[in-house]
Design an enzyme around this catalytic site. Structure first.
Site, PDB file in Angstrom:
ATOM      1  N   ASP A 159      41.066  25.550  23.602  1.00  0.00           N
ATOM      2  CA  ASP A 159      41.692  26.513  22.643  1.00  0.00           C
ATOM      3  C   ASP A 159      40.487  26.940  21.646  1.00  0.00           C
ATOM      4  O   ASP A 159      40.795  27.483  20.556  1.00  0.00           O
ATOM      5  CB  ASP A 159      42.528  25.351  21.649  1.00  0.00           C
ATOM      6  CG  ASP A 159      41.993  24.226  21.154  1.00  0.00           C
ATOM      7  OD1 ASP A 159      40.790  23.985  21.730  1.00  0.00           O
ATOM      8  OD2 ASP A 159      42.437  23.562  20.238  1.00  0.00           O
ATOM      9  N   GLU A 160      39.219  26.844  21.971  1.00  0.00           N
ATOM     10  CA  GLU A 160      38.244  27.342  21.358  1.00  0.00           C
ATOM     11  C   GLU A 160      37.382  28.275  22.166  1.00  0.00           C
ATOM     12  O   GLU A 160      37.138  27.842  23.277  1.00  0.00           O
ATOM     13  CB  GLU A 160      37.399  26.402  20.643  1.00  0.00           C
ATOM     14  CG  GLU A 160      38.309  25.729  19.462  1.00  0.00           C
ATOM     15  CD  GLU A 160      37.335  24.539  18.765  1.00  0.00           C
ATOM     16  OE1 GLU A 160      36.238  24.647  18.418  1.00  0.00           O
ATOM     17  OE2 GLU A 160      37.862  23.396  18.675  1.00  0.00           O
ATOM     18  N   ASP A 184      39.225  30.088  17.251  1.00  0.00           N
ATOM     19  CA  ASP A 184      39.932  28.820  17.173  1.00  0.00           C
ATOM     20  C   ASP A 184      41.410  29.078  17.100  1.00  0.00           C
ATOM     21  O   ASP A 184      42.117  29.544  16.197  1.00  0.00           O
ATOM     22  CB  ASP A 184      39.377  27.704  16.188  1.00  0.00           C
ATOM     23  CG  ASP A 184      39.943  26.362  16.151  1.00  0.00           C
ATOM     24  OD1 ASP A 184      40.814  26.148  17.068  1.00  0.00           O
ATOM     25  OD2 ASP A 184      39.637  25.615  15.500  1.00  0.00           O
TER      26      ASP A 184
END
Length: 413
Positions: free
Chosen positions: A106-107, A10
């Site tokens: 974003d992960e 993350d």
């Protein structure tokens, strides 16, 4: 059976971190990335740690954030930058595995089971990736390591920024079961309330609950959450490079002002339905199901879906179904801030269909909408529009087809 080693990476405060890289003068100030205050409501999309400590939360209206934190710097989002950094992050992940599954921009989940003999155990690989992200991209990440995707994601959420948490079969009861049940992926506010009414307050309570009672309470979903809580999730991490099969096409928007009546909603739904229909036609697809997403001004939301009698890519048909779902499910207790329209259960557009002997021939409308597509391609998206769009240009003056709004992808595919 080999125990899998799965990482969930993350990127911490991603949008705000990237903006601070580009603007050194704001690095030591409270920073948020927010929508356009004038054109949209301007909610907080991301914040840095300084703003977070001041109490600013993702989803706050910008005026609320400014009340919480004096000297707040508001930066408009620039998704081109975020996509660039997201691609560079995935290039680093690709050094350790080809099984990289994005969960939003974003992960990502990484299955490194096949790489531990080359690069070390899960923690070692996680720590190496964290260090490389700092050295090569200038951003920090939190990494969860576990044998399943659910616990790996929980691990990355446990400690931020810049940390590695390992959840294994020896410590998961100690680490995971004490967490609030709302921390589990896909336990939303409504589900959490239902569980708490049954005295299920932690993930451990959920794991130890009678699965039959959970199924009575939540249907099949109850059993799925019970499996999640007990570490029984076996969903694979998809290999990078495999094109996702398109399951649905949708658009959503945060409106320029709160929607207060059915006419407001009708305008937005028609704008969104036209975008969905154009994209379906561009892919040579039709949808058999229409779903809507509605979020009110207190950020409570719901989704509803309904089947169409015939698969379609006609905007008017999609909009009518969406409006039918809306009027049946929303009772105007609060104004509305966001709406989404999605076409699902997709079929190829060139398949044979059974025409209604006494109904309207859809091919005429299909040809009309293709002609409109041609006109818009040549002269721009606003060259031809429905007359109703002129009733409130503040609401309808956006082009969702070309807006690059990025949402997390679904865990289930």
């Amino acid at each position: 059976m080999m125990v899998r080693t799965i990482l969930h990476v993350d990127l911490n405060n991603f949008y705000a971190s990237v903006e601070c890289l580009y603007r050194s003068e704001i690095r030591n100030k409270p920073v948020i990335v927010g929508g356009d205050v004038e054109a949209r409501h301007g909610i907080v999309l991301a914040k840095n740690n300084i703003a977070k400590v001041a109490g600013v939360k993702t989803g706050d209206a910008i005026w609320q954030a400014k009340q919480k934190c004096s000297g707040l710097v508001v930066v408009p989002p620039d998704f081109r930058k975020y996509l660039r950094f997201s691609r560079m992050a995935k290039a680093i992940y690709a050094n350790y595995t080809d099984q990289v599954e994005p969960f939003g921009i974003d992960e990502s989940w990484l299955d490194v089971t096949g790489s531990v003999r080359l690069f070390g155990d899960g923690r070692t690989i996680a720590d190496t990736i964290r260090q490389r992200m700092k050295n090569e991209l200038g951003v920090t990440v939190s990494v969860g390591v576990s044998w399943n995707k659910i616990f790996a994601k929980l691990g990355s959420d446990m400690k931020k920024p810049d940390a590695t948490i390992v959840i294994n079969k020896d410590n998961f009861k100690q680490l995971v079961w004490q967490l609030p049940v709302g921390d589990l992926l896909y336990v939303g506010r409504s589900t959490r309330r239902k569980l708490e009414h049954r005295a299920i307050f932690t993930i451990g309570d959920l794991a130890k609950a009678d699965v039959r009672n959970l199924k009575l309470l939540l249907g099949v979903w109850g059993e799925t959450l019970w499996q999640f809580a007990n570490g029984l999730d076996s969903a694979p991490v998809r290999k990078a490079g495999i094109e996702s099969i398109v399951k649905s096409v949708g658009n959503s928007t945060t409106t320029a002002r709160d929607l207060i009546n059915n006419e407001d909603v009708k305008l937005i739904i028609y704008v969104l339905a036209e975008s969905v229909a154009v994209r379906l036609r561009a892919h040579g697809l039709k949808c058999s199901t229409v779903s809507i997403y509605v979020r009110d001004n207190e950020l409570s939301s719901f989704e509803r879906q309904g089947k169409l009698t015939t698969s379609t890519y006609i905007s008017g048909t999609i909009a009518q179904k969406a409006l039918e779902l809306f009027s049946r499910n929303y009772h105007w207790n609060k104004p509305i801030r966001s709406i989404g329209v999605r076409g699902a259960d997709l079929v190829t557009a060139d398949q044979h269909i059974q025409l209604d002997l006494f109904g309207e021939d859809p091919t005429t409308k299909e040809q009309l909408e293709k002609t409109i597509d041609d006109i818009r391609r040549r002269f721009g998206p606003y060259s031809i529009q429905r007359c109703s769009m002129l009733n409130d240009r503040q609401l309808t003056g956006f082009n969702p087809k070309d807006d690059h709004v990025i949402h997390p992808v679904s865990f289930f595919r």
